[in-house]
Design an enzyme around this catalytic site. Structure first.
Site, PDB file in Angstrom:
ATOM      1  N   CYS A 239       0.822  -1.212   0.000  1.00 58.24           N
ATOM      2  CA  CYS A 239       0.000   0.000   0.000  1.00 58.24           C
ATOM      3  C   CYS A 239       0.854   1.259   0.000  1.00 58.24           C
ATOM      4  O   CYS A 239       0.334   2.364  -0.147  1.00 58.24           O
ATOM      5  CB  CYS A 239      -0.927   0.012   1.206  1.00 58.24           C
ATOM      6  SG  CYS A 239      -0.054   0.159   2.792  1.00 58.24           S
ATOM      7  N   GLY A 240       2.155   1.100   0.172  1.00 52.16           N
ATOM      8  CA  GLY A 240       3.048   2.248   0.175  1.00 52.16           C
ATOM      9  C   GLY A 240       3.683   2.530   1.519  1.00 52.16           C
ATOM     10  O   GLY A 240       4.727   3.175   1.597  1.00 52.16           O
TER      11      GLY A 240
END
Length: 244
Positions: A239-240
């Protein structure tokens, strides 16, 4: 290696820093998860947090760490789109373990985001990346700054996805030490620890979910699927939050 010396790694050039990190990772590879946590609490800078998604198996790292540091800030990034069961699970574990929970969110509400951008998760990889940046990366960066974080514990494991296969136990990201105590744990070891310590799993585990994130980008685990394919429509795993 002394705590004073480790804290000053960031003052070294990249080559020296990487050499020391390699030595420390070799050391940590011979430790148990409990020993890694004890080592990190003693040797790494003391403004420490752990992050938790309160996902399927999140109870394991929570239990391991709060046994040694009960008041450690537990950072949750709330996208506003978590499953109702996840919110209930967060409340349950917070009360059960008396967690020092710190919740951070986007500065733009979910309703306002949809009004402004539409359903970003339906707009391919670029839409998902933008959504993750607004709802996860930016709030986490704010949390790290707001809490003046020097050391970050996280529960990533190598067997969760291909993108995590080569992760080290200890790294430095933007000057912050990041430690992954259960990096080498298998699914079976996770299950054994949960059972041995009579710990709770996420309510959706028994409904066929192997990984849980937001309602709109999480699928049940079907036969033949990899765990990483249950998230973000199989387009990506991360998701980062834990990417460089």
């Amino acid at each position: 290696m002394s705590k004073f010396y480790i804290e000053n790694i960031n003052l070294l050039n990249s080559e020296k820093k990487n050499n020391i990190l390699s030595e420390l990772n070799l050391l940590l590879s011979n430790y148990s998860a409990e020993e890694r946590i004890s080592w990190a609490l003693s040797h790494l800078p003391h403004t420490q947090i752990m992050s938790s998604s309160f996902g399927i198996q999140s109870t394991v790292l929570l239990h391991l760490i709060i046994k040694k540091k009960p008041d450690i800030p537990v950072v949750l990034i709330d996208t506003g789109y978590l499953f109702p069961e996840t919110y209930n699970f967060i409340d349950f574990l917070t009360n059960k373990f008396h967690l020092n929970l710190k919740v951070f969110r986007s500065t733009i509400s979910s309703a306002w985001q949809e009004a402004r951008y539409g359903k970003l998760w339906e707009k391919g990889i670029e839409g998902i990346d933008f959504y993750n940046n607004i709802n996860k990366v930016q709030p986490m960066n704010f949390a790290l700054n707001e809490l003046s974080v020097q050391t970050w514990f996280a529960g990533l494991r190598r067997d969760q996805s291909k993108s995590r296969n080569l992760l080290p136990y200890l790294s430095i990201k933007k000057g912050i030490f990041k430690i992954l105590p259960i990096l080498d744990w298998s699914k079976d070891k996770i299950k054994d620890y949960l059972k041995e310590n009579n710990l709770d799993t996420h309510p959706l585990y028994n409904n066929g979910y192997s990984s849980v994130g937001d309602t709109h980008t999480t699928k049940k685990h079907m036969p033949g699927m990899l765990e990483e394919e249950t998230r973000f429509f199989g387009l990506k795993r991360e998701c980062g939050l834990h990417e460089n």
